[in-house]
Scaffold this motif. Sequence first.
Motif, PDB file in Angstrom:
ATOM      1  N   PHE A  92       0.814  -1.204   0.000  1.00 24.65           N
ATOM      2  CA  PHE A  92       0.000   0.000   0.000  1.00 24.65           C
ATOM      3  C   PHE A  92       0.855   1.265   0.000  1.00 24.65           C
ATOM      4  N   CYS A  93       2.007   1.209   0.634  1.00 24.44           N
ATOM      5  CA  CYS A  93       2.873   2.389   0.660  1.00 24.44           C
ATOM      6  C   CYS A  93       3.352   2.777  -0.734  1.00 24.44           C
ATOM      7  N   ASN A  94       3.321   1.853  -1.656  1.00 23.81           N
ATOM      8  CA  ASN A  94       3.727   2.124  -3.035  1.00 23.81           C
ATOM      9  C   ASN A  94       2.555   2.482  -3.939  1.00 23.81           C
ATOM     10  N   CYS A  95       1.346   2.519  -3.387  1.00 22.87           N
ATOM     11  CA  CYS A  95       0.165   2.861  -4.177  1.00 22.87           C
ATOM     12  C   CYS A  95      -0.156   4.346  -4.018  1.00 22.87           C
ATOM     13  N   ASN A  96      -0.401   5.014  -5.119  1.00 17.54           N
ATOM     14  CA  ASN A  96      -0.772   6.425  -5.060  1.00 17.54           C
ATOM     15  C   ASN A  96      -2.065   6.630  -4.263  1.00 17.54           C
ATOM     16  N   TRP A 101       0.881  10.626  -3.063  1.00 18.39           N
ATOM     17  CA  TRP A 101       2.022  11.439  -3.441  1.00 18.39           C
ATOM     18  C   TRP A 101       1.675  12.445  -4.536  1.00 18.39           C
ATOM     19  N   SER A 102       0.877  12.035  -5.522  1.00 19.79           N
ATOM     20  CA  SER A 102       0.564  12.920  -6.636  1.00 19.79           C
ATOM     21  C   SER A 102      -0.085  14.214  -6.149  1.00 19.79           C
ATOM     22  N   HIS A 103      -0.945  14.096  -5.125  1.00 16.68           N
ATOM     23  CA  HIS A 103      -1.613  15.278  -4.590  1.00 16.68           C
ATOM     24  C   HIS A 103      -0.667  16.080  -3.699  1.00 16.68           C
ATOM     25  N   ARG A 104       0.073  15.387  -2.861  1.00 16.39           N
ATOM     26  CA  ARG A 104       0.970  16.065  -1.931  1.00 16.39           C
ATOM     27  C   ARG A 104       2.108  16.762  -2.664  1.00 16.39           C
ATOM     28  N   ASN A 105       2.528  16.197  -3.791  1.00 21.30           N
ATOM     29  CA  ASN A 105       3.624  16.798  -4.539  1.00 21.30           C
ATOM     30  C   ASN A 105       3.213  18.142  -5.149  1.00 21.30           C
ATOM     31  N   LYS A 106       1.910  18.320  -5.377  1.00 17.20           N
ATOM     32  CA  LYS A 106       1.442  19.599  -5.893  1.00 17.20           C
ATOM     33  C   LYS A 106       1.642  20.703  -4.847  1.00 17.20           C
ATOM     34  N   ASP A 115      10.198   9.542  -0.299  1.00 16.11           N
ATOM     35  CA  ASP A 115       9.951  10.236   0.971  1.00 16.11           C
ATOM     36  C   ASP A 115       8.557   9.915   1.501  1.00 16.11           C
ATOM     37  N   ALA A 116       7.575   9.929   0.597  1.00 12.82           N
ATOM     38  CA  ALA A 116       6.201   9.634   0.993  1.00 12.82           C
ATOM     39  C   ALA A 116       6.070   8.195   1.489  1.00 12.82           C
ATOM     40  N   ILE A 117       6.748   7.277   0.820  1.00 13.89           N
ATOM     41  CA  ILE A 117       6.689   5.866   1.202  1.00 13.89           C
ATOM     42  C   ILE A 117       7.322   5.650   2.577  1.00 13.89           C
ATOM     43  N   GLN A 118       8.508   6.201   2.779  1.00 13.95           N
ATOM     44  CA  GLN A 118       9.203   6.028   4.055  1.00 13.95           C
ATOM     45  C   GLN A 118       8.438   6.660   5.210  1.00 13.95           C
TER      46      GLN A 118
END
Length: 230
Positions: A92-96, A101-106, A115-118
């Motif tokens: 799950f940590c590798n699932c968007n 991550w796509s939203h947070r990176n914005k 970073d998001a996964i860890q």
Amino acid sequence: MRKNFIPFITSILLIVCFSCCQYASNSNVTYEKKSFGDSIFFYDNNINNPSFVSYLNKLSYESLYVSIPFNDKELRSIKITTPFNDKITRFFCNCNSANKWSHRNKCDNQLSVEDAIQEMIKRYDYFYCGRVKISDDFESFLFARVNKAFYPSVDECLLVNKKGDSITCVASVFSHFGVIGYESSSFICKKNNVYKYTHETFEDSKDYDKKETVFFVFDKDGSIMVVSSF
């Protein structure tokens, strides 16, 4: 006069609510299949992970079925009964749909996927809840996320659909977060074969109340298709 006015307003509200629930089943509605969702509704379609497929294949032989918690916004009915499995958390940590991550990176261009996964691995564990029945065309499994600091309280539920040896969908279908003065909830409800995903936020300090919705269906493979126009 006031007494006569209240039933009139109530009738109008009921008509509006009924219309909102019905529009997605209108014949003019069109649906779009995307790789993932990153607005208020986070999901992934078609994830290639043979190792996790093998894990789900083993679960397919189990008879444990659970109910989708449609009426439980705070997810109190979800109880952790299965042991922790590191493979589930890392998947799950590798699932968007989970790391978002796509939203947070914005919002933060310095944030990397790793970073998001860890960050998630340090903060959360994921647990298998059981199989759920959505369609005869594909298999469905429910998983729960637990913040390690608040174990065993569940704050998010994710749905995984599988057809054959393919993971066709992973979706965050329920979530709840609350602190003093702020609360957010995400949940789905179903009418016929159409699902409505709702995200609500409440903020006392700003007298803030916001509700957003997304209508979607599952195709025959179990992938999500969202309403694109109607």
